[in-house]
Design a protein around this motif. Structure first.
Motif, PDB file in Angstrom:
ATOM      1  N   TRP A  30       0.845  -1.201   0.000  1.00 21.09           N
ATOM      2  CA  TRP A  30       0.000   0.000   0.000  1.00 21.09           C
ATOM      3  C   TRP A  30       0.881   1.251   0.000  1.00 21.09           C
ATOM      4  O   TRP A  30       0.650   2.176  -0.769  1.00 21.09           O
ATOM      5  N   PHE A  31       1.906   1.276   0.868  1.00 20.24           N
ATOM      6  CA  PHE A  31       2.794   2.436   0.946  1.00 20.24           C
ATOM      7  C   PHE A  31       3.564   2.631  -0.350  1.00 20.24           C
ATOM      8  O   PHE A  31       3.774   3.757  -0.789  1.00 20.24           O
ATOM      9  N   PHE A  32       3.969   1.542  -0.991  1.00 23.28           N
ATOM     10  CA  PHE A  32       4.635   1.637  -2.286  1.00 23.28           C
ATOM     11  C   PHE A  32       3.703   2.279  -3.314  1.00 23.28           C
ATOM     12  O   PHE A  32       4.099   3.165  -4.073  1.00 23.28           O
ATOM     13  N   LEU A  33       2.452   1.845  -3.316  1.00 22.30           N
ATOM     14  CA  LEU A  33       1.482   2.392  -4.271  1.00 22.30           C
ATOM     15  C   LEU A  33       1.208   3.868  -4.016  1.00 22.30           C
ATOM     16  O   LEU A  33       0.948   4.623  -4.960  1.00 22.30           O
ATOM     17  N   ILE A  34       1.259   4.291  -2.755  1.00 22.72           N
ATOM     18  CA  ILE A  34       1.101   5.716  -2.446  1.00 22.72           C
ATOM     19  C   ILE A  34       2.210   6.513  -3.128  1.00 22.72           C
ATOM     20  O   ILE A  34       1.966   7.552  -3.746  1.00 22.72           O
ATOM     21  N   GLY A  35       3.441   6.009  -3.028  1.00 17.83           N
ATOM     22  CA  GLY A  35       4.563   6.692  -3.673  1.00 17.83           C
ATOM     23  C   GLY A  35       4.432   6.735  -5.176  1.00 17.83           C
ATOM     24  O   GLY A  35       4.678   7.772  -5.804  1.00 17.83           O
ATOM     25  N   THR A  36       4.023   5.621  -5.772  1.00 15.06           N
ATOM     26  CA  THR A  36       3.882   5.605  -7.231  1.00 15.06           C
ATOM     27  C   THR A  36       2.732   6.510  -7.674  1.00 15.06           C
ATOM     28  O   THR A  36       2.812   7.132  -8.729  1.00 15.06           O
ATOM     29  N   ASP A  37       1.682   6.604  -6.861  1.00 16.11           N
ATOM     30  CA  ASP A  37       0.549   7.462  -7.199  1.00 16.11           C
ATOM     31  C   ASP A  37       1.012   8.897  -7.419  1.00 16.11           C
ATOM     32  O   ASP A  37       0.709   9.507  -8.439  1.00 16.11           O
ATOM     33  N   TYR A  38       1.746   9.419  -6.463  1.00 12.44           N
ATOM     34  CA  TYR A  38       2.253  10.788  -6.604  1.00 12.44           C
ATOM     35  C   TYR A  38       3.173  10.912  -7.807  1.00 12.44           C
ATOM     36  O   TYR A  38       3.060  11.843  -8.598  1.00 12.44           O
ATOM     37  N   ALA A  39       4.100   9.980  -7.939  1.00 15.78           N
ATOM     38  CA  ALA A  39       5.104  10.063  -8.997  1.00 15.78           C
ATOM     39  C   ALA A  39       4.515   9.916 -10.389  1.00 15.78           C
ATOM     40  O   ALA A  39       5.054  10.456 -11.351  1.00 15.78           O
ATOM     41  N   VAL A  40       3.409   9.205 -10.516  1.00 17.07           N
ATOM     42  CA  VAL A  40       2.802   8.985 -11.823  1.00 17.07           C
ATOM     43  C   VAL A  40       1.829  10.111 -12.174  1.00 17.07           C
ATOM     44  O   VAL A  40       1.788  10.574 -13.316  1.00 17.07           O
ATOM     45  N   ILE A  41       1.067  10.564 -11.215  1.00 16.42           N
ATOM     46  CA  ILE A  41       0.049  11.580 -11.505  1.00 16.42           C
ATOM     47  C   ILE A  41       0.635  12.982 -11.616  1.00 16.42           C
ATOM     48  O   ILE A  41       0.242  13.766 -12.482  1.00 16.42           O
ATOM     49  N   LEU A  42       1.591  13.325 -10.789  1.00 14.57           N
ATOM     50  CA  LEU A  42       2.134  14.688 -10.773  1.00 14.57           C
ATOM     51  C   LEU A  42       2.599  15.189 -12.145  1.00 14.57           C
ATOM     52  O   LEU A  42       2.228  16.292 -12.543  1.00 14.57           O
ATOM     53  N   PRO A  43       3.374  14.413 -12.906  1.00 12.24           N
ATOM     54  CA  PRO A  43       3.875  14.953 -14.173  1.00 12.24           C
ATOM     55  C   PRO A  43       2.802  15.256 -15.222  1.00 12.24           C
ATOM     56  O   PRO A  43       3.018  16.079 -16.102  1.00 12.24           O
TER      57      PRO A  43
END
Length: 188
Positions: A30-43
């Motif tokens: 879950w915590f890994f997915l939180i990090g990827t969420d930000y990194a994927v959506i932000l750009p």
């Protein structure tokens, strides 16, 4: 019923230690997915909002709504956990909120879908407070720092690996029924 380090669940006997390990692994994912969420959506979020007629103010609202929803839903999920003491049920409900958020963001027929998607995603993300409380309640003091550090590392790994997903997602250009999946919507 507990007996000598075992917990009876659904007719099978599973060691408490194994249950704790599985919960920690699930929380780590879950915590890994939180990090990827930000990194994927932000750009891509600004261009996605702009493509649907949103301005800078609306983009700010879309982006901050996730954090605001996380803040307030953390209190809600914590209240439910105190009342129900059912970590699986609460985590599944939160996951359904996060999935709903991803679907709304992907569908994105209007800028309000993006806003709703980020709000639902944030509501799902609020369960993190319950996860921390659960780990605090079910682990020995000497293990907590290590486990919390692993969770932080999982989030940071998501931040690190997430941009690599954008390399692939930017090539998306297809339909699922009437929903167009492209470089802007695929991060959802």
């Amino acid at each position: 019923s507990k007996s000598r380090g075992h917990l009876k669940t659904g007719g099978a006997v599973m060691e408490v230690r194994t249950k704790k390990l599985l919960a920690s692994v699930g929380f780590g994912v879950w915590f890994f997915l939180i990090g990827t969420d930000y990194a994927v959506i932000l750009p891509t979020a600004w261009l996605y909002v702009k493509s649907l007629g949103g301005n800078e103010l609306f983009y700010s609202l879309v982006f901050s709504s996730f954090s605001a929803a996380t803040l307030f839903s953390g209190i809600f999920w914590g209240f439910l956990m105190d009342r129900l003491q059912k970590i699986k049920l609460i985590t599944v409900c939160a996951a359904l909120c996060a999935i709903t958020g991803g679907v709304l963001y992907t569908v994105g027929t209007t800028k309000y879908f993006l806003l709703g998607g980020r709000v639902f995603g944030g509501i799902g993300n609020g369960v993190v407070s319950v996860m921390f409380a659960h780990v605090s309640r079910t682990t020995a003091i000497q293990d907590r720092t290590r486990i919390f550090s692993l969770f932080a590392s999982a989030t940071t790994s998501g931040f690190l690996i997430g941009p690599g997903f954008n390399f692939v997602l930017r090539m998306c250009n297809f339909y699922i029924g009437p929903v167009k999946i492209d470089a802007y919507s695929s991060p959802g």
